[in-house]
Design an enzyme around this catalytic site. Structure first.
Site, PDB file in Angstrom:
ATOM      1  N   HIS A 135       0.838  -1.201   0.000  1.00  0.00           N
ATOM      2  CA  HIS A 135       0.000   0.000   0.000  1.00  0.00           C
ATOM      3  C   HIS A 135       0.875   1.254   0.000  1.00  0.00           C
ATOM      4  O   HIS A 135       0.615   2.208  -0.749  1.00  0.00           O
ATOM      5  CB  HIS A 135      -0.896  -0.018   1.239  1.00  0.00           C
ATOM      6  N   GLU A 136       1.933   1.252   0.816  1.00  0.00           N
ATOM      7  CA  GLU A 136       2.808   2.422   0.887  1.00  0.00           C
ATOM      8  C   GLU A 136       3.631   2.578  -0.397  1.00  0.00           C
ATOM      9  O   GLU A 136       3.873   3.704  -0.855  1.00  0.00           O
ATOM     10  CB  GLU A 136       3.724   2.329   2.107  1.00  0.00           C
ATOM     11  N   HIS A 139       1.580   4.448  -2.844  1.00  0.00           N
ATOM     12  CA  HIS A 139       1.609   5.909  -2.694  1.00  0.00           C
ATOM     13  C   HIS A 139       2.787   6.520  -3.452  1.00  0.00           C
ATOM     14  O   HIS A 139       2.664   7.568  -4.083  1.00  0.00           O
ATOM     15  CB  HIS A 139       1.727   6.274  -1.215  1.00  0.00           C
ATOM     16  N   GLU A 197      -5.698   6.998  -0.874  1.00  0.00           N
ATOM     17  CA  GLU A 197      -5.656   5.778  -0.081  1.00  0.00           C
ATOM     18  C   GLU A 197      -6.312   4.615  -0.823  1.00  0.00           C
ATOM     19  O   GLU A 197      -5.803   3.494  -0.829  1.00  0.00           O
ATOM     20  CB  GLU A 197      -6.354   6.000   1.265  1.00  0.00           C
TER      21      GLU A 197
END
Length: 269
Positions: A135-136, A139, A197
């Site tokens: 997930h990071e 980003h 997100e």
């Protein structure tokens, strides 16, 4: 006359902000999306490296457990090296923070990724950790920080123009107009953050699956985050992150779209 001059100045400030924002457009080579950004990849990397030590100190510094820290780095690099993330110019590094109480993970522009010990100790599998790190990574490759900076500058310019147009030094009540404009700008940026997100969740589904992890582990991560938040926190519209329960639906949809014929066998859970 003074009101006319203020109005003209406000229009000029707003126009410059809008033109600057809309002219700063690039195609993201990883996602294929058109984005409004006003910094280069090299600047993102430099900014992240510069900010990393200070960010780490805010969470008690790096964790002294070298084995746990090495495992975080290894899983992070597995996600990078076994997916097309390795073809990007970003310099990924993964850090375990000493904070045992805070449940959080975040990424700085350029590839510096952090997870707190407070979140790590709640995770139950390697696949769940991969989901958080994926997930990071999402980003970073989606250039969300660069987008947020460009949007913040636009919002600052527009709210500044509104403040110029509405503020009257002889009328203290006019200050409320500037305050309302600033609040609206803040809420707009919060909305962008929630969209980021959700996009990172979708990218994490792709990255974890391609690296050999079961992306369904991310659903359990959302449950863990929901429990850590106590199920409260106020209306979702006023939060910087989407409600974890709502994110589960998005993750399930992303898994279905990525694997319409079902998940392959042998994925690590």
């Amino acid at each position: 006359m003074r009101a006319v001059i203020k109005f003209i100045i406000a229009l000029l400030v707003a126009a410059v902000s809008l033109v600057t924002y809309w002219c700063s457009t690039e195609e993201n080579e990883f996602t294929g999306e058109k984005q409004h950004v006003d910094m280069t990849v090299e600047q993102e990397i430099a900014l992240g490296l510069q900010a990393a030590p200070e960010m780490a100190q805010q969470y008690g510094g790096l964790h002294p457990d070298r084995q746990a820290a090495a495992e975080v780095k290894a899983i992070g690099q597995k996600l990078v090296q076994n997916t097309n993330v390795k073809e990007t110019p970003y310099q990924f590094d993964f850090h375990l923070l000493a904070d045992e109480q805070t449940v959080n993970a975040f990424a700085l522009p350029g590839g510096q990724v952090f997870i707190t010990a407070g979140l790590l100790k709640r995770l139950e599998s390697e696949a769940q950790l991969a989901g958080v790190l994926g997930h990071e990574i999402g980003h970073v490759v989606a250039r969300h920080s660069a987008e947020q900076l460009a949007k913040a500058k636009l919002t600052q310019g527009l709210t500044g123009a509104a403040a110029i147009a509405t503020y009257d030094p002889d009328n203290p009540a006019s200050r409320s107009g500037a305050a309302v404009a600033a609040m609206v700008g803040q809420l707009l940026n919060m909305r962008y953050g929630r969209e980021d997100e959700l996009e990172s969740d979708r990218l994490a589904v792709q990255l974890t699956g391609n690296a050999g992890y079961d992306p369904r582990a991310m659903i359990k991560v959302m449950r863990i985050l929901e429990e850590a938040g106590g199920g409260a926190g106020g209306p979702e519209f006023l939060q910087t992150h989407p409600n974890p329960g709502n994110r589960v639906t998005q993750i399930e949809q992303a898994i279905q779209e990525e694997y319409p014929n079902g998940l392959p066998e042998g994925l690590q859970q």
